[in-house]
Design a protein around this motif. Sequence first.
Motif, short mmCIF file in Angstrom:
data_model
loop_
_atom_site.label_atom_id
_atom_site.label_comp_id
_atom_site.label_asym_id
_atom_site.label_seq_id
_atom_site.Cartn_x
_atom_site.Cartn_y
_atom_site.Cartn_z
N SER A 133 -3.01 -9.43 -6.52
CA SER A 133 -3.54 -9.56 -7.91
C SER A 133 -5.19 -9.12 -7.11
O SER A 133 -6.12 -9.55 -7.55
N PHE A 134 -4.44 -9.74 -5.43
CA PHE A 134 -5.73 -9.99 -5.13
C PHE A 134 -6.87 -9.00 -4.68
O PHE A 134 -8.26 -8.36 -4.68
N TYR A 135 -6.52 -7.37 -4.05
CA TYR A 135 -6.98 -6.29 -3.53
C TYR A 135 -6.89 -5.64 -4.77
O TYR A 135 -5.91 -5.17 -5.40
N THR A 136 -8.31 -4.37 -4.60
CA THR A 136 -8.69 -3.56 -5.54
C THR A 136 -7.90 -2.49 -5.62
O THR A 136 -7.39 -1.59 -6.37
N ASP A 137 -6.76 -2.06 -4.35
CA ASP A 137 -6.13 -1.00 -4.21
C ASP A 137 -4.54 -1.37 -4.46
O ASP A 137 -4.14 -0.40 -4.90
N LEU A 138 -4.38 -2.50 -4.58
CA LEU A 138 -3.35 -2.65 -6.25
C LEU A 138 -3.52 -2.94 -7.31
O LEU A 138 -3.93 -3.79 -7.75
N LEU A 154 0.63 -1.35 0.32
CA LEU A 154 0.02 -0.05 0.10
C LEU A 154 1.19 1.61 -0.15
O LEU A 154 0.43 1.88 -0.56
#
Lengths: 172, 530
Positions: free
Chosen positions: A76-81, A43
């Motif tokens: 790849s899992f988290y929208t913010d990344l 993040l």
Amino acid sequence: MAQAWGTLHPPTPQPVSAAACPDIATLCARHGGRADAVIEVLLDLQHAKGCVSDADVAAVALALNLSRAEVHGVRSFYTDLTPEPVAHRRIRLCRAEACQSVGAERLRVALEVRLGTAIDQAGPDAEVALETVYCLGNCALGPGVMVGDRLVGRATVDRVLAALPAGEDGDP
Amino acid sequence: MTTPLTLFIPRDAAARSVGADAVARAVAAEGERRGLDLTIIRTGSRGLFWLEPLVEVVRDGVRYGFGPVTPDAVSGLLAGVAAGRDDHPTALGPVEAIPYLARQRRITFARCGLADPLDLDAYRTLGGLKGLHAAARLSPEAIVDAVTESGLRGRGGAGFPAGIKWKTVLQQPDAPKYVCCNADEGDSGTFADRMLMEGDPFTLLEGMAIAGMATGATQGFVYVRSEYPAAIATLSAALAVWRRHGLLGADILGSGRAFDITLRRGAGAYICGEESAMLESLEGKRGQVRIKPPIPAIAGLFGRPTVVNNVLTLATVPMILAAAGGETPPYQTLGVGRSTGTQAFQLAGNIRHGGLVELPFGVSLRTLIEAFGGGTRSGRPVRAVQVGGPLGAFLPAGALDVPMTYEALAEAGAMLGHGGIVVFDDTVDMAAQAEFSFHFCAEESCGKCTPCRIGAVRGAETVAKIRRGQEVEANLTLVADLCELMTDGSLCAMGGLTPMPVLSAIRHFPEDFRAQPPTAAHPHLEEVTP
Ligand SMILES: Cc1cc2nc3c(=O)[nH]c(=O)nc-3n(C[C@H](O)[C@H](O)[C@H](O)COP(=O)(O)O)c2cc1C
Ligand code: SF4
Ligand code: FES
């Protein structure tokens, strides 16, 4: 990860600013080099650089003693990344139920027309990105929009655009 | 020299979203211009969001409210206030006497909006740290007993008794143990966790420290969603204050017990509000749901015994311990039957007086929407109300007399969830809402099990066909079958409860699923589905 609980968790470091992002080794050290802090590190990178590149994935994996596949899987899992840079100026429109009930979709269409861009379709070098988000915790004052880090309540096209140039502090 | 004046202006993100910072700047500038001796204190919000920015002025120890205040109104407001008058057009009288607030029973939110959320002295003055001091004198078993006796149930959605969960953790021989605060608050229509973290963060830290003392856990985590940057900033500042004052560390209040708290951010995944997905995320992994058993109380974070509680659950604990043996009536005397205590109801969506209403369980949905909420913001009739977030049921306008308790809502085919109440007027297209419910599940599914991952996508497609008038009867049967499959076969409540909004929409609003184009029946319809 077996030892992860054994060492003490360092106090919460302040999120880094875009202007002063330390190198990856320093970022990881701020979290005690703990593998479980990988999302925090990613993040920080995302905020500072606008993306988490493949090279960053490899460097973070090395620094936290994780496999590249693990770090890639997290990214790849988290929208913010995101692997590709997001636009500098972001308008995130809440499209969840409470905001739908006060015209979030009407606002979406109006913003799309005004900005000349479809939601969630901005390319890597877009000036302004219009993005979907589900709930900003401002459901009594919808439609909710986040311009940069700044929340706009009872949003209208004009109020959103007024918040756009500065995007850091102050009010619409 | 003029008499000193103290003003309170919220720093809550919702208040700022409608101009609280600009008002605060205008007040400071105008005070200077008029040579007034002003103190401006930035507080949390009272939760009367339709009155934000709400400015409070202290006179003779009473706080008088003005709202909603615009920067343009500040000059006139200060002129009147300085002259001791209370006749500004935005004047609301004593804040505590505003019926919306006066009729509430604030326990969890007793301190929210009263003081600078980072002022530890003010916190003490308002009764803060009493619960922690009380806990420090008690054995772990006695703390757990106090929480069990209070009847406090989890406020995150499932309503599991907090004391029983804590007892399980206490009984585990394993160490270390953890306390994880679930601050992922992803449900549409909810903002109570955010409001508390921004307005009274010390109460949450106090609750976590008490949970640590009660269970033998030495390390806490707060998992806050990234959509809440202001809450993250306030919490991290609050943690720094606590650390500076020795309220975190090796020996909490001379109890000989150690406890520390680390803040962790989410990264945009609704499913990370599900407790086991949150634990995976806290371990630095993809937020995928774990198979139960084991339950987190036995094998949670890093496989260790872990208390997972919602923000409001933990933030209520200090009040319970502070009140124990005191003059206030015990927590368990509030509420109805097994729905003990108070609930922070959140009035959201198309509502005139949106905000936070804390009341004992048992108040009717109608009272909340009509007496507190003042009906819809649009002025049109209420048509549907979704209670309990995106996995909660839609109730029709005729069903508003349901008492707000876990049990009565379950009987009505609904659930309380995290206490969010989203109001829709008569322009809503319920078939579009049903399609959205599936769509949301498809977007946010963690992908671990097939009924949810595939079922939600198929469901959204099928409702879209119904909305286009394609083979309506056959497709409604298909939706019912899909829902049955998702209810029975999903690993967690994401897939398991998505049928609840879908089926309730079909049951209560069948006319919206008929073979005609919905726009004909609902001229005000807007496209909802992305
Ligand atoms: C899809 C899904 C999302 C959830 N989101 C949250 C959430 O955002 N916050 C929360 O406290 N609990 C959430 N829960 C409930 C948690 O799994 C868990 O029951 C809760 O955190 C336990 O704390 P409590 O007993 O204090 O309520 C969610 C559950 C599911 C299935
Ligand atoms: S029901 Fe959905 S969210 Fe829950 S475990 Fe299965 S795929 Fe994941
Ligand atoms: S639903 Fe839009 S801010 Fe919560």
